[in-house]
Scaffold this motif. Sequence first.
Motif, PDB file in Angstrom:
ATOM      1  N   ILE A  40       0.785  -1.036  -0.228  1.00 36.75           N
ATOM      2  CA  ILE A  40      -0.361  -0.026  -0.161  1.00 36.75           C
ATOM      3  C   ILE A  40       0.796   1.106   0.055  1.00 36.75           C
ATOM      4  O   ILE A  40       0.355   2.114   0.485  1.00 36.75           O
ATOM      5  CB  ILE A  40      -0.605   0.191   1.401  1.00 36.75           C
ATOM      6  N   ASP A 140      -0.087   9.174   5.769  1.00 31.23           N
ATOM      7  CA  ASP A 140      -0.487   8.561   5.162  1.00 31.23           C
ATOM      8  C   ASP A 140      -0.929   7.944   6.253  1.00 31.23           C
ATOM      9  O   ASP A 140       0.069   6.401   6.263  1.00 31.23           O
ATOM     10  CB  ASP A 140       1.305   8.203   4.174  1.00 31.23           C
ATOM     11  N   LYS A 143      -6.276   6.126   8.620  1.00 30.33           N
ATOM     12  CA  LYS A 143      -7.208   7.140   7.699  1.00 30.33           C
ATOM     13  C   LYS A 143      -8.370   7.645   9.070  1.00 30.33           C
ATOM     14  O   LYS A 143      -8.792   8.938   9.024  1.00 30.33           O
ATOM     15  CB  LYS A 143      -8.151   6.905   6.682  1.00 30.33           C
ATOM     16  N   ASP A 166      -2.682  12.018   2.080  1.00 31.54           N
ATOM     17  CA  ASP A 166      -3.077  10.906   0.806  1.00 31.54           C
ATOM     18  C   ASP A 166      -4.394   9.870   1.002  1.00 31.54           C
ATOM     19  O   ASP A 166      -4.890   9.991   2.519  1.00 31.54           O
ATOM     20  CB  ASP A 166      -1.837   9.577   1.389  1.00 31.54           C
ATOM     21  N   ASN A 167      -4.546   9.382   0.082  1.00 31.30           N
ATOM     22  CA  ASN A 167      -5.983   8.265  -0.004  1.00 31.30           C
ATOM     23  C   ASN A 167      -7.454   8.610   0.372  1.00 31.30           C
ATOM     24  O   ASN A 167      -8.261   9.237   1.229  1.00 31.30           O
ATOM     25  CB  ASN A 167      -5.615   7.376   1.403  1.00 31.30           C
ATOM     26  N   ARG A 170     -10.658   7.664  -2.075  1.00 30.03           N
ATOM     27  CA  ARG A 170     -11.054   6.124  -1.885  1.00 30.03           C
ATOM     28  C   ARG A 170     -12.098   5.752  -2.876  1.00 30.03           C
ATOM     29  O   ARG A 170     -13.325   5.535  -2.218  1.00 30.03           O
ATOM     30  CB  ARG A 170     -11.575   5.758  -1.085  1.00 30.03           C
TER      31      ARG A 170
HETATM   32  C1  DHB Z   1      -4.210   1.556   2.133  1.00 29.64           C
HETATM   33  C2  DHB Z   1      -3.365   2.403   3.002  1.00 29.64           C
HETATM   34  C3  DHB Z   1      -2.452   3.141   2.110  1.00 29.64           C
HETATM   35  O1  DHB Z   1      -2.170   4.056   2.736  1.00 29.64           O
HETATM   36  C4  DHB Z   1      -2.931   3.326   0.749  1.00 29.64           C
HETATM   37  O2  DHB Z   1      -1.699   3.992  -0.166  1.00 29.64           O
HETATM   38  C5  DHB Z   1      -3.353   2.641   0.101  1.00 29.64           C
HETATM   39  C6  DHB Z   1      -4.003   1.940   1.258  1.00 29.64           C
HETATM   40  C7  DHB Z   1      -4.997   0.917   2.960  1.00 29.64           C
HETATM   41  O3  DHB Z   1      -4.921   1.144   4.300  1.00 29.64           O
HETATM   42  O4  DHB Z   1      -5.584   0.013   2.940  1.00 29.64           O
END
Ligand code: DHB
Length: 223
Positions: A40, A140, A143, A166-167, A170
């Motif tokens: 990831i 990162d 979340k 980041d992310n 989703r």
């Molecule tokens: C996930 C976490 C991340 O930081 C990422 O870039 C992609 C996926 C995860 O926890 O699934």
Amino acid sequence: MSESQLWNDVDDYFTSLLTPADDTLAAALRDSDAAGLPPIHVAPNQGKLLQLLAEIQGARRILEIGTLGGYSTIWLGRALPADGRLITFEYDPAHAEVARGNLARAGLDKIAEVRVGPALESLPKLAEENPEPFDFVFIDADKVNNSHYIEWALKLTRPGSLIVLDNVAREGRVTDADSTAGDVQGTRAALELIAAHPKLSGTAIQTVGSKGYDGFALARVLA
Ligand code: DHB
Ligand code: SAH
Ligand code: MG
């Protein structure tokens, strides 16, 4: 051709051209995989984006929350001068151990320090050290705590610092206000904080590529 196959093909084209094979980064991913870490990490072209942003920032001090095997850490560390400093927080001691090996092989062990523990415990400890402000923060990790990480980033930066989260997309789940998923609620809270905070100027961008459909938020700390 499926959409995601197209995204992969374009990412392969971009990365083969612009982020060519690099033994240190390849070894970091190989050792991460061998140790059973989840894949990831950021994509190579995203890692290079982080490096460029930190360079544009003229960063001398970087804070990262969420190390994994240190792949993004290596990209960020490469933006720093020889006397630069990078602190990266990682919850899982096994991840941190892999990251330390990868950072040593990258020649970044003098610059980059991996601190183990839940970031919400490590951040107040770091603040107690009264560190010089960080010029760049990459968030990162888990979340669900994204808005808390933005709050801490504000305490540990200076006017002009850049925060990257980041992310944030989703696969589009971020728009679901009623979602019971912690990552969605944590990211929505972080985006709402960026939007409302008088000391932050931010935006968010959707991305597609080898890491699927996701996105980054950027926030600049104002005077
Ligand atoms: C996930 C976490 C991340 O930081 C990422 O870039 C992609 C996926 C995860 O926890 O699934
Ligand atoms: N930045 C990395 C990927 C990080 S993946 C890269 O792109 O290469 C997210 C990492 O955050 C995982 O290693 C996970 O163990 C860590 N993490 C999860 N919860 C955490 C917490 N509360 N504090 C610190 N790290 C955490
Ligand atoms: Mg991520």
